[in-house]
Design a protein around this motif. Structure first.
Motif: not given
Length: 291
Positions: A150-162
């Motif tokens: 579950l950790y190795e295949n966690a979805p890659i996401i982008t978070i924004y400072a705003n």
């Protein structure tokens, strides 16, 4: 759980590209280790990206059936491409190796001095497990690879400072390099007054300044932090009968287990781990703790 943002201001400032040390108290129950992660969020804890993982043997140097932690601090490098943000929720999450199937989370608020050119950060999404609607990681029973996928295949996401976020397409792209993480026993600023938790509900974890206890965070259904409360061995008044507040928890008769309210109806009794008893920490929260 009830949610209340309780921090008047960040408790410390971190700098992107520099080391961060997280400490734990020595008197917590470590449940044989498990999977530990540290994540950051720019939207109040709703969407988080992992920046550090200690999988399999959290609080230990290797496989263990002990309840007494061996490792009480971790040092890791905060990625250099994290953008600046004045209000960053830092979450510690942990799945225990031994005992009731639980997921612990606790949050602190910090300020980050980051890259002047960056406005976002990309990495693996924080793993949630052993909670309604999420995958279950069973007891390890000696197999410390349990749940690692579950950790190795966690979805890659982008978070924004705003405060925004977006989901990537690859579970392996742009993941942080955790190889720089080290375990240390050397003296360092005490960023925490918290211990490996023993609660069924989210429990204490690292904070970012000595003497400033991070508030226990709620379940995934309520991502914002909740305030901690002193634990009492005696149950406090809770709703009776079938009418109750969704998400509330209460100790069962005899304090050997607990119930959770699911849409107005109390669930069947879940037993606390062997050797622990249920303690009501507030009107709608419990922990299973050593008597």
């Amino acid at each position: 759980m009830k949610t209340n943002l309780v921090w008047p201001a960040p408790v410390e400032t971190w700098t992107a590209g520099e080391d961060v040390t997280i400490k734990f108290q020595k008197d917590g129950a470590a449940h044989g280790g498990g999977h530990l992660a540290i994540s950051i969020s720019f939207d109040g804890g709703k969407t988080s990206v992992m920046v550090f993982q200690r999988l399999r043997y959290a609080f230990f140097n290797g496989p263990s059936s002990s309840n007494t932690p061996e490792v009480l601090e971790y040092t890791f490098k905060l990625p250099a491409d994290v953008p600046s943000c004045d209000n960053v929720v830092v979450s510690q999450t942990w799945v225990n190796a031994i005992g009731n199937r639980e997921w612990y989370r606790d949050d602190s608020l910090v300020s980050i001095k980051g890259s002047t050119s960056a406005t976002s950060f990309t990495g693996p999404q924080m793993v949630i497990a052993n909670h309604n609607g999420y995958p279950t990681i069973p007891e390890f029973n000696g197999n410390y690879d349990t749940g690692v996928d579950l950790y190795e295949n966690a979805p890659i996401i982008t978070i924004y400072a705003n405060g925004g976020s977006s989901t990537g397409s690859s579970p392996s792209a742009a993941a942080p390099d955790y190889s720089s993480a080290v375990t240390s026993s050397a003296a360092a600023p005490d960023y925490s007054t918290a211990a490996p938790p023993v609660a069924h509900t989210p429990a204490p974890s690292p904070t970012a300044e000595a003497g400033k206890q991070g508030p226990a965070a709620p379940s995934p259904a309520s991502p914002a932090p909740v305030s901690s409360a002193p634990v009492s061995s005696a149950p406090v008044p809770v709703p009776t009968g079938s009418a109750c507040t969704h998400g509330a928890m209460r100790c069962a008769s005899g304090n050997g287990g607990f119930q959770q309210c699911v849409w107005g109806v109390w669930s069947a009794v879940t037993s606390c781990a062997a050797g622990t008893v249920c303690q009501q920490s507030s009107a709608d929260a419990i922990i299973c703790n050593w008597p």
